[in-house]
Design a protein around this motif. Structure first.
Motif, PDB file in Angstrom:
ATOM      1  N   GLU A  11       0.807  -1.301   0.047  1.00 11.05           N
ATOM      2  CA  GLU A  11       0.124   0.159  -0.084  1.00 11.05           C
ATOM      3  C   GLU A  11       0.941   1.264   0.109  1.00 11.05           C
ATOM      4  N   ASP A  14      -0.705   7.159  -0.377  1.00 12.88           N
ATOM      5  CA  ASP A  14      -2.073   7.805  -1.111  1.00 12.88           C
ATOM      6  C   ASP A  14      -3.153   7.004  -1.283  1.00 12.88           C
ATOM      7  N   ARG A  16      -2.968   3.876  -2.996  1.00 11.14           N
ATOM      8  CA  ARG A  16      -2.779   3.082  -4.195  1.00 11.14           C
ATOM      9  C   ARG A  16      -2.390   1.834  -3.693  1.00 11.14           C
ATOM     10  N   VAL A  17      -2.662   0.501  -4.547  1.00  9.02           N
ATOM     11  CA  VAL A  17      -2.180  -0.883  -3.867  1.00  9.02           C
ATOM     12  C   VAL A  17      -1.658  -1.365  -4.876  1.00  9.02           C
ATOM     13  N   HIS A  18      -0.300  -2.062  -4.878  1.00  7.20           N
ATOM     14  CA  HIS A  18       0.432  -3.211  -5.960  1.00  7.20           C
ATOM     15  C   HIS A  18       0.284  -4.536  -5.278  1.00  7.20           C
ATOM     16  N   PRO A 271     -12.067   0.961   0.269  1.00 11.85           N
ATOM     17  CA  PRO A 271     -11.575   0.302  -0.889  1.00 11.85           C
ATOM     18  C   PRO A 271     -11.649  -1.570  -0.737  1.00 11.85           C
TER      19      PRO A 271
END
Length: 284
Positions: A11, A14, A16-18, A271
């Motif tokens: 994470e 901001d 966003r997730v990978h 999310p």
């Protein structure tokens, strides 16, 4: 988001997730990396995260110029990651998350045995600004501050019957089983934590959710799995902009009979979870 929740992901600050696959993930400045980041402080191939045969994840620095930091400490050898660990490289901070879904959790067998399945109160205590504090005072002093803070919050959790499941870099994760502890006891413990926020040596956030989980134990220690555990971690991130230092999910507020006394924060997205979710605040 993939159809089935992966075992681990990274994470960004901001949100966003990978997602991490069951293959090595290289991180660096050039596009050929699994996770390419345009950061001047990164080496061409900076670090690698790879799955281990035992089901864990190993972080290794790839002889980078500026180093890879794990929970504020520069790596000199590979380290096994735990949920909530902070990874700093080239000015970017990533949070490692690892959580099996209920569907993919191991069944009872040679290495894992189910202990309990039922409703629990889930708690996260998260130091505010720990990364900035580490940069300001140094890793050794920040680590000592974190340990002092833990020494102050742990006794109350234990007195109330809470189980501390994991230390997550700058936070801790604890729970209470509903079949063993009455709601008024948990509410009292929560109010004690809120009162402590006023005098604590370091500011911290309180995040609480209530839901159904499965607790398993094995060679790797105790593991909590289920969508409600994931919800708590996502809730911690998504409610930061609300500015409250003690946030309860609607399920937690209702289970503790705090809906009338808590301050409504409105409904907000979380999310990977459909719809809007109501949250409540205690204290400031």
């Amino acid at each position: 988001m993939p159809d089935a929740l992966p075992q681990a992901w990274l994470e960004f600050a901001d949100g966003r997730v990978h997602w991490l696959e069951q293959t090595a993930c290289t991180i660096g400045r050039i596009p050929s990396n699994t996770l390419a980041l345009d950061q001047p402080g990164l080496s061409r191939s900076h670090a690698m995260i790879q799955p281990t045969p035992g089901g864990g994840w190993l972080l290794t620095d790839l002889r980078s110029t500026n180093g890879t930091y794990h929970n504020g400490l520069r790596l000199d050898q590979g380290v096994t990651l735990r949920d909530g660990d902070q990874i700093e490289l080239g000015g970017t901070t990533l949070t490692f998350r690892c959580q099996q879904s209920a569907e993919t959790a191991p069944e009872a067998g040679a290495t894992s045995v189910q202990i309990h399945s039922g409703d629990c109160w889930l708690l996260m205590l998260d130091l505010i600004g720990h990364t900035a504090h580490t940069h300001a005072v140094g890793a050794e002093a920040a680590s000592a501050d974190f340990k002092r803070w833990l020494e102050l919050v742990r006794p109350g959790l234990i007195r109330s019957g809470g189980t501390i499941n994991a230390y997550l870099g700058d936070a801790l994760f604890a729970y209470w089983r509903q079949d063993r502890h009455p709601g008024d006891k948990i509410a009292a413990a929560l109010q004690e934590l809120v009162a402590f926020q006023a005098t604590a040596p370091r500011p911290f956030r309180i995040i609480m959710h209530h839901g159904r989980i499965r607790i398993s134990g094995g060679l790797q220690g105790e593991s909590l799995v289920g969508a409600d555990v994931i919800f708590l971690f996502r809730m911690e991130k998504s409610t930061k902009p609300l500015g409250a230092t003690c946030v309860l999910s609607a399920a937690a507020a209702k289970s503790l009979s705090l809906v009338e006394s808590a301050r409504p924060l409105g409904s907000h997205p979380v999310p990977s979870f459909e719809g809007q979710h109501a949250f409540y605040a205690l204290g400031n």
